[in-house]
Write a protein that holds these residues in place. Structure first.
Motif, PDB file in Angstrom:
ATOM      1  N   ILE A  13      74.556   1.510 109.245  1.00 52.51           N
ATOM      2  CA  ILE A  13      74.268   0.762 108.102  1.00 52.51           C
ATOM      3  C   ILE A  13      72.757   1.244 107.815  1.00 52.51           C
ATOM      4  CG2 ILE A  13      73.895  -1.634 107.634  1.00 52.51           C
ATOM      5  CD1 ILE A  13      75.522  -2.387 109.984  1.00 52.51           C
ATOM      6  N   GLU A  14      72.611   1.473 106.454  1.00 56.24           N
ATOM      7  CA  GLU A  14      71.371   1.782 106.218  1.00 56.24           C
ATOM      8  C   GLU A  14      70.556   0.824 105.498  1.00 56.24           C
ATOM      9  OE1 GLU A  14      69.995   5.362 105.054  1.00 56.24           O
ATOM     10  OE2 GLU A  14      71.286   6.304 106.823  1.00 56.24           O
ATOM     11  N   VAL A  15      69.307   0.440 105.948  1.00 56.04           N
ATOM     12  CA  VAL A  15      68.393  -0.582 105.414  1.00 56.04           C
ATOM     13  C   VAL A  15      66.990  -0.150 105.345  1.00 56.04           C
ATOM     14  CG1 VAL A  15      69.774  -2.465 106.342  1.00 56.04           C
ATOM     15  CG2 VAL A  15      67.963  -1.644 107.933  1.00 56.04           C
ATOM     16  N   GLU A  16      66.165  -0.783 104.355  1.00 49.99           N
ATOM     17  CA  GLU A  16      64.855  -0.241 104.213  1.00 49.99           C
ATOM     18  C   GLU A  16      64.016  -1.276 104.952  1.00 49.99           C
ATOM     19  OE1 GLU A  16      63.636   0.272 100.082  1.00 49.99           O
ATOM     20  OE2 GLU A  16      64.962   1.803  99.954  1.00 49.99           O
ATOM     21  N   GLY A  17      62.830  -0.947 105.396  1.00 44.38           N
ATOM     22  CA  GLY A  17      61.766  -1.761 106.156  1.00 44.38           C
ATOM     23  C   GLY A  17      60.569  -1.382 106.323  1.00 44.38           C
ATOM     24  N   VAL A  18      59.489  -2.008 106.927  1.00 42.96           N
ATOM     25  CA  VAL A  18      58.243  -1.623 106.921  1.00 42.96           C
ATOM     26  C   VAL A  18      57.801  -1.572 108.377  1.00 42.96           C
ATOM     27  CG1 VAL A  18      55.818  -2.327 106.327  1.00 42.96           C
ATOM     28  CG2 VAL A  18      57.642  -2.637 104.860  1.00 42.96           C
ATOM     29  N   VAL A  19      57.266  -0.465 108.789  1.00 48.66           N
ATOM     30  CA  VAL A  19      56.792  -0.062 110.156  1.00 48.66           C
ATOM     31  C   VAL A  19      55.590  -1.136 110.569  1.00 48.66           C
ATOM     32  CG1 VAL A  19      55.668   1.395 111.841  1.00 48.66           C
ATOM     33  CG2 VAL A  19      57.518   2.334 110.103  1.00 48.66           C
ATOM     34  N   THR A  20      55.626  -1.899 111.472  1.00 48.01           N
ATOM     35  CA  THR A  20      54.627  -2.989 111.864  1.00 48.01           C
ATOM     36  C   THR A  20      53.696  -2.541 113.056  1.00 48.01           C
ATOM     37  OG1 THR A  20      56.357  -4.019 113.124  1.00 48.01           O
ATOM     38  CG2 THR A  20      56.040  -4.750 110.771  1.00 48.01           C
ATOM     39  N   PHE A  28      59.052   2.806 117.061  1.00 49.36           N
ATOM     40  CA  PHE A  28      58.372   1.803 116.282  1.00 49.36           C
ATOM     41  C   PHE A  28      58.967   0.547 116.178  1.00 49.36           C
ATOM     42  CE2 PHE A  28      57.725   6.380 115.168  1.00 49.36           C
ATOM     43  CZ  PHE A  28      56.250   6.285 115.121  1.00 49.36           C
ATOM     44  N   SER A  29      58.082  -0.358 115.974  1.00 44.01           N
ATOM     45  CA  SER A  29      58.766  -1.824 115.462  1.00 44.01           C
ATOM     46  C   SER A  29      58.824  -1.746 114.000  1.00 44.01           C
ATOM     47  CB  SER A  29      57.790  -2.778 116.239  1.00 44.01           C
ATOM     48  OG  SER A  29      58.361  -4.103 115.891  1.00 44.01           O
ATOM     49  N   VAL A  30      59.846  -1.984 113.629  1.00 37.65           N
ATOM     50  CA  VAL A  30      60.150  -2.252 112.112  1.00 37.65           C
ATOM     51  C   VAL A  30      60.676  -3.424 111.410  1.00 37.65           C
ATOM     52  CG1 VAL A  30      61.457  -1.200 110.107  1.00 37.65           C
ATOM     53  CG2 VAL A  30      60.671   0.259 111.947  1.00 37.65           C
ATOM     54  N   GLU A  31      60.083  -3.994 110.514  1.00 37.87           N
ATOM     55  CA  GLU A  31      60.443  -5.424 109.958  1.00 37.87           C
ATOM     56  C   GLU A  31      61.347  -4.892 108.948  1.00 37.87           C
ATOM     57  OE1 GLU A  31      58.847  -9.545 108.202  1.00 37.87           O
ATOM     58  OE2 GLU A  31      57.414  -7.960 108.942  1.00 37.87           O
ATOM     59  N   ILE A  32      62.631  -5.351 108.821  1.00 36.73           N
ATOM     60  CA  ILE A  32      63.579  -5.019 107.837  1.00 36.73           C
ATOM     61  C   ILE A  32      63.826  -6.551 107.104  1.00 36.73           C
ATOM     62  CG2 ILE A  32      64.667  -3.474 108.830  1.00 36.73           C
ATOM     63  CD1 ILE A  32      66.884  -5.305 109.588  1.00 36.73           C
ATOM     64  N   HIS A  33      64.434  -6.463 105.929  1.00 34.94           N
ATOM     65  CA  HIS A  33      64.972  -7.539 105.294  1.00 34.94           C
ATOM     66  C   HIS A  33      65.126  -8.884 105.994  1.00 34.94           C
ATOM     67  CE1 HIS A  33      65.734  -9.697 101.181  1.00 34.94           C
ATOM     68  NE2 HIS A  33      67.028  -9.897 101.707  1.00 34.94           N
ATOM     69  N   GLY A  34      64.612 -10.011 105.452  1.00 32.40           N
ATOM     70  CA  GLY A  34      64.705 -11.208 106.107  1.00 32.40           C
ATOM     71  C   GLY A  34      64.008 -11.454 107.514  1.00 32.40           C
ATOM     72  N   GLY A  35      63.169 -10.761 107.566  1.00 41.02           N
ATOM     73  CA  GLY A  35      61.979 -10.618 108.732  1.00 41.02           C
ATOM     74  C   GLY A  35      62.490 -10.202 109.971  1.00 41.02           C
ATOM     75  N   HIS A  36      63.938  -9.550 110.268  1.00 41.72           N
ATOM     76  CA  HIS A  36      64.397  -9.178 111.343  1.00 41.72           C
ATOM     77  C   HIS A  36      63.543  -7.872 111.780  1.00 41.72           C
ATOM     78  CE1 HIS A  36      67.606 -11.916 111.220  1.00 41.72           C
ATOM     79  NE2 HIS A  36      67.845 -11.696 109.937  1.00 41.72           N
TER      80      HIS A  36
END
Length: 79
Positions: A13-20, A28-36
């Protein structure tokens, strides 16, 4: 009886997120859509070509359908 084809196998499943956060062992810890929050590691091509990933970077993560808490970073978006 016909066997099921390999196409019936579930795909990532491909999603976009921001590396936190940058964690140990190139994870890496990544925050994806919805705060997960997802723990992700860079894909082989990113390591091969020394693509640097820093906190704050926008990335594409491929999640396993079996464990949605882990993933693989497949692309780092340009700023």
């Amino acid at each position: 009886m016909a066997k099921e084809e390999a196409s019936s196998k579930e795909e990532a499943i491909e999603v976009e997120g921001v590396v936190t956060k940058a964690l140990s062992n190139a994870k890496f810890s990544v925050e994806i859509h919805g705060g997960h929050m997802v723990t992700a590691y860079p894909a082989g091509k990113l390591r091969k070509f020394f693509i640097k990933i820093l906190p704050g970077d926008k990335v594409t993560v491929a999640l396993s359908p079996y464990d949605l808490g882990k993933g693989r970073i497949t692309f780092r978006h340009k700023k």
